[in-house]
Design a protein around this motif. Sequence first.
Motif, PDB file in Angstrom:
ATOM      1  N   LYS A   1      -2.981   4.104  13.460  1.00 57.18           N
ATOM      2  CA  LYS A   1      -1.708   4.753  13.819  1.00 57.18           C
ATOM      3  C   LYS A   1      -0.720   4.631  12.664  1.00 57.18           C
ATOM      4  O   LYS A   1       0.006   5.581  12.344  1.00 57.18           O
ATOM      5  CB  LYS A   1      -1.137   4.095  15.095  1.00 57.18           C
ATOM      6  N   TRP A   2      -0.703   3.460  12.030  1.00 56.50           N
ATOM      7  CA  TRP A   2       0.195   3.251  10.891  1.00 56.50           C
ATOM      8  C   TRP A   2      -0.139   4.218   9.766  1.00 56.50           C
ATOM      9  O   TRP A   2       0.752   4.784   9.127  1.00 56.50           O
ATOM     10  CB  TRP A   2       0.087   1.789  10.423  1.00 56.50           C
ATOM     11  N   CYS A   3      -1.421   4.430   9.510  1.00 53.97           N
ATOM     12  CA  CYS A   3      -1.853   5.365   8.455  1.00 53.97           C
ATOM     13  C   CYS A   3      -1.355   6.779   8.745  1.00 53.97           C
ATOM     14  O   CYS A   3      -0.884   7.482   7.845  1.00 53.97           O
ATOM     15  CB  CYS A   3      -3.364   5.351   8.337  1.00 53.97           C
ATOM     16  N   GLU A   4      -1.467   7.174  10.002  1.00 56.28           N
ATOM     17  CA  GLU A   4      -1.020   8.519  10.376  1.00 56.28           C
ATOM     18  C   GLU A   4       0.474   8.679  10.169  1.00 56.28           C
ATOM     19  O   GLU A   4       0.953   9.728   9.720  1.00 56.28           O
ATOM     20  CB  GLU A   4      -1.368   8.792  11.835  1.00 56.28           C
TER      21      GLU A   4
ATOM     22  N   ARG B   1     -10.318   1.040   7.725  1.00 58.36           N
ATOM     23  CA  ARG B   1     -10.121  -0.294   8.304  1.00 58.36           C
ATOM     24  C   ARG B   1     -10.150  -0.180   9.820  1.00 58.36           C
ATOM     25  O   ARG B   1      -9.423   0.619  10.417  1.00 58.36           O
ATOM     26  CB  ARG B   1      -8.794  -0.893   7.843  1.00 58.36           C
ATOM     27  N   GLU B   2     -10.996  -0.961  10.440  1.00 57.21           N
ATOM     28  CA  GLU B   2     -11.230  -0.830  11.876  1.00 57.21           C
ATOM     29  C   GLU B   2     -10.178  -1.585  12.679  1.00 57.21           C
ATOM     30  O   GLU B   2     -10.338  -2.751  13.021  1.00 57.21           O
ATOM     31  CB  GLU B   2     -12.633  -1.346  12.228  1.00 57.21           C
ATOM     32  N   HIS B   3      -9.095  -0.919  12.950  1.00 57.04           N
ATOM     33  CA  HIS B   3      -8.037  -1.492  13.789  1.00 57.04           C
ATOM     34  C   HIS B   3      -7.185  -0.340  14.317  1.00 57.04           C
ATOM     35  O   HIS B   3      -6.599   0.400  13.536  1.00 57.04           O
ATOM     36  CB  HIS B   3      -7.172  -2.464  12.989  1.00 57.04           C
ATOM     37  N   PRO B   4      -7.110  -0.167  15.642  1.00 59.03           N
ATOM     38  CA  PRO B   4      -6.380   0.982  16.213  1.00 59.03           C
ATOM     39  C   PRO B   4      -4.930   1.073  15.747  1.00 59.03           C
ATOM     40  O   PRO B   4      -4.433   2.162  15.440  1.00 59.03           O
ATOM     41  CB  PRO B   4      -6.456   0.721  17.730  1.00 59.03           C
ATOM     42  N   GLN B   5      -4.244  -0.056  15.690  1.00 58.59           N
ATOM     43  CA  GLN B   5      -2.844  -0.033  15.265  1.00 58.59           C
ATOM     44  C   GLN B   5      -2.720   0.385  13.803  1.00 58.59           C
ATOM     45  O   GLN B   5      -1.770   1.084  13.428  1.00 58.59           O
ATOM     46  CB  GLN B   5      -2.209  -1.412  15.472  1.00 58.59           C
ATOM     47  N   HIS B   6      -3.680  -0.033  12.995  1.00 56.72           N
ATOM     48  CA  HIS B   6      -3.623   0.325  11.587  1.00 56.72           C
ATOM     49  C   HIS B   6      -3.886   1.820  11.415  1.00 56.72           C
ATOM     50  O   HIS B   6      -3.296   2.458  10.532  1.00 56.72           O
ATOM     51  CB  HIS B   6      -4.644  -0.485  10.785  1.00 56.72           C
TER      52      HIS B   6
ATOM     53  N   THR C   1       0.833  -1.198   0.000  1.00 60.61           N
ATOM     54  CA  THR C   1       0.000   0.000   0.000  1.00 60.61           C
ATOM     55  C   THR C   1       0.869   1.251   0.000  1.00 60.61           C
ATOM     56  O   THR C   1       0.669   2.179  -0.794  1.00 60.61           O
ATOM     57  CB  THR C   1      -0.916   0.013   1.236  1.00 60.61           C
ATOM     58  N   ARG C   2       1.835   1.268   0.889  1.00 60.80           N
ATOM     59  CA  ARG C   2       2.726   2.429   0.960  1.00 60.80           C
ATOM     60  C   ARG C   2       3.549   2.557  -0.324  1.00 60.80           C
ATOM     61  O   ARG C   2       3.821   3.675  -0.776  1.00 60.80           O
ATOM     62  CB  ARG C   2       3.644   2.301   2.176  1.00 60.80           C
ATOM     63  N   PHE C   3       3.952   1.434  -0.891  1.00 60.70           N
ATOM     64  CA  PHE C   3       4.724   1.466  -2.134  1.00 60.70           C
ATOM     65  C   PHE C   3       3.940   2.178  -3.233  1.00 60.70           C
ATOM     66  O   PHE C   3       4.454   3.051  -3.922  1.00 60.70           O
ATOM     67  CB  PHE C   3       5.067   0.038  -2.562  1.00 60.70           C
ATOM     68  N   ILE C   4       2.654   1.825  -3.372  1.00 56.85           N
ATOM     69  CA  ILE C   4       1.828   2.441  -4.413  1.00 56.85           C
ATOM     70  C   ILE C   4       1.638   3.925  -4.145  1.00 56.85           C
ATOM     71  O   ILE C   4       1.765   4.766  -5.045  1.00 56.85           O
ATOM     72  CB  ILE C   4       0.464   1.725  -4.504  1.00 56.85           C
ATOM     73  N   VAL C   5       1.348   4.263  -2.899  1.00 50.98           N
ATOM     74  CA  VAL C   5       1.137   5.672  -2.546  1.00 50.98           C
ATOM     75  C   VAL C   5       2.393   6.493  -2.819  1.00 50.98           C
ATOM     76  O   VAL C   5       2.344   7.569  -3.439  1.00 50.98           O
ATOM     77  CB  VAL C   5       0.709   5.800  -1.071  1.00 50.98           C
TER      78      VAL C   5
ATOM     79  N   THR D   1      -8.279   8.560  -2.246  1.00 44.59           N
ATOM     80  CA  THR D   1      -9.246   7.475  -2.066  1.00 44.59           C
ATOM     81  C   THR D   1      -8.593   6.258  -1.417  1.00 44.59           C
ATOM     82  O   THR D   1      -9.174   5.610  -0.532  1.00 44.59           O
ATOM     83  CB  THR D   1      -9.844   7.065  -3.428  1.00 44.59           C
ATOM     84  N   MET D   2      -7.377   5.967  -1.848  1.00 47.99           N
ATOM     85  CA  MET D   2      -6.650   4.822  -1.294  1.00 47.99           C
ATOM     86  C   MET D   2      -6.354   5.017   0.192  1.00 47.99           C
ATOM     87  O   MET D   2      -6.535   4.098   1.004  1.00 47.99           O
ATOM     88  CB  MET D   2      -5.348   4.643  -2.081  1.00 47.99           C
ATOM     89  N   ILE D   3      -5.918   6.220   0.555  1.00 47.19           N
ATOM     90  CA  ILE D   3      -5.626   6.509   1.960  1.00 47.19           C
ATOM     91  C   ILE D   3      -6.895   6.439   2.798  1.00 47.19           C
ATOM     92  O   ILE D   3      -6.904   5.876   3.905  1.00 47.19           O
ATOM     93  CB  ILE D   3      -4.959   7.887   2.096  1.00 47.19           C
ATOM     94  N   GLN D   4      -7.996   7.000   2.275  1.00 52.44           N
ATOM     95  CA  GLN D   4      -9.250   6.962   3.019  1.00 52.44           C
ATOM     96  C   GLN D   4      -9.725   5.530   3.211  1.00 52.44           C
ATOM     97  O   GLN D   4     -10.244   5.171   4.268  1.00 52.44           O
ATOM     98  CB  GLN D   4     -10.311   7.772   2.263  1.00 52.44           C
ATOM     99  N   ASN D   5      -9.520   4.725   2.189  1.00 51.76           N
ATOM    100  CA  ASN D   5      -9.894   3.311   2.284  1.00 51.76           C
ATOM    101  C   ASN D   5      -9.113   2.611   3.395  1.00 51.76           C
ATOM    102  O   ASN D   5      -9.654   1.783   4.127  1.00 51.76           O
ATOM    103  CB  ASN D   5      -9.632   2.626   0.942  1.00 51.76           C
ATOM    104  N   GLU D   6      -7.836   2.970   3.536  1.00 55.63           N
ATOM    105  CA  GLU D   6      -7.012   2.382   4.588  1.00 55.63           C
ATOM    106  C   GLU D   6      -7.459   2.868   5.965  1.00 55.63           C
ATOM    107  O   GLU D   6      -7.499   2.105   6.922  1.00 55.63           O
ATOM    108  CB  GLU D   6      -5.537   2.727   4.366  1.00 55.63           C
ATOM    109  N   LYS D   7      -7.800   4.128   6.056  1.00 56.50           N
ATOM    110  CA  LYS D   7      -8.221   4.695   7.341  1.00 56.50           C
ATOM    111  C   LYS D   7      -9.547   4.102   7.804  1.00 56.50           C
ATOM    112  O   LYS D   7      -9.846   4.106   8.999  1.00 56.50           O
ATOM    113  CB  LYS D   7      -8.322   6.212   7.223  1.00 56.50           C
TER     114      LYS D   7
END
Length: 409
Positions: A401-404, A394-399, A341-345, A386-392
């Motif tokens: 934090k990773w997005c931020e 995802r219902e997981h607290p650690q994820h 995901t990060r690679f594409i972004v 859109t890709m970032i919003q899609n990741e955000k």
Amino acid sequence: MSLLEAVNLDDSNAFCEKIINEIHSVFLNDTELSGFEIIPMPSNTNKSPVIHVEHNLGLQSWCVKYIYEYSHRTILRHKSDYQKISGGSVPASGAANSSGHCSLLMTGNGSNSIVKYLNCAILINPDVATFWNLRRQLFAKNRLDITKEFQFSTVVLSKKPKSNEAFAYRRWLYLFQSYDAIDWSFEIALCEKCADKSTTNYHAWCHRQWVVMKAPYLLKFEIHKTEKFIRKHVHDYSCYNYRQFVLAKMQERLHFDDDEGSHFNELLRYVNALVDTPMETVEELLRWLAPGVCKDKTVDIKLRSFLFCLNVAANDLMMCEELKSLHGESQAFENHRRYMTRFIVDRCRSASCTLTREMGGQMSSCTQPMNKITKLDEQDSLFVQTMIQNEKNREHPQHQKWCELFLEG
């Protein structure tokens, strides 16, 4: 008389010598020897403990302790002789020491060579650096044959596939080989065999990284091979990590596989599913991924490599979802999905810098490396947003934090 009985009679040396010589004979005569194993056998059966069948060597477990201790003592006893030889002072042939043993002349194939003791000691315990260093010194004095040394390290890895010393020895030996004489494909196959036998084999995957850096033409095959390995060992993250390394190298070298065509089907499927907008052509795809880039002003090889690498990343994102549905949750799937995901972004954000032609001796206004570019949401393409919003979502607290930390900049 068994070896255990011989120990009580202080006659074990003769038995150990006999067994060591049998093993040495196998190495001398079998040019295709490929495997070694210690065979569980708690007691002596009054037969030779050395088993040699179809280019595989076996040693019964009851004698391992005695063989190793004897080999270890012998190597240490004669180490001073070896140091004299490596320094240029060679003792007279056949000279006897105080213990009654002939000096080890390091002839490479003589009956009194230290090599046979090193063979046994390393086969049983390949993690002792001193043993491998002695082999290096012997080789440096032209006492060992390089082909046999490669064979020996291969045999060691058949028993101990995680042996860092064996992999390091192979890399050292390759310093003395011409590039054209090296079978890099064999080296890749050896790494895969070791990784297949032992999960999370860090040393095998690191050695494989070294191989593809020496022979980058192998990169095109690694994408297919690693996906096949991942589908067989779904929870072994070492392969996922290596695949990320391969993709990064492809991007760095502007790799593009002509055999894969130019349709980028996996990338089209992924983008279409995410933005819910049908697209069929590369031009349409590029408008979503890098809207600020004009196709006519891009370097063709850079554009093809850009889309090819994103296509691999999109394939992996979908592969992770597929594996998750088949095998359930796994941290390996999640970590690999995050990397892709990060690679594409990151690739989409830096597209205007990496794809634009050099005109008038200057690139486009973007000249800073990717990690120095300000990553604000309003500067992102609609697809990246859109890709970032899609990741955000995802219902997981650690994820979250990773997005931020890694996506929002």
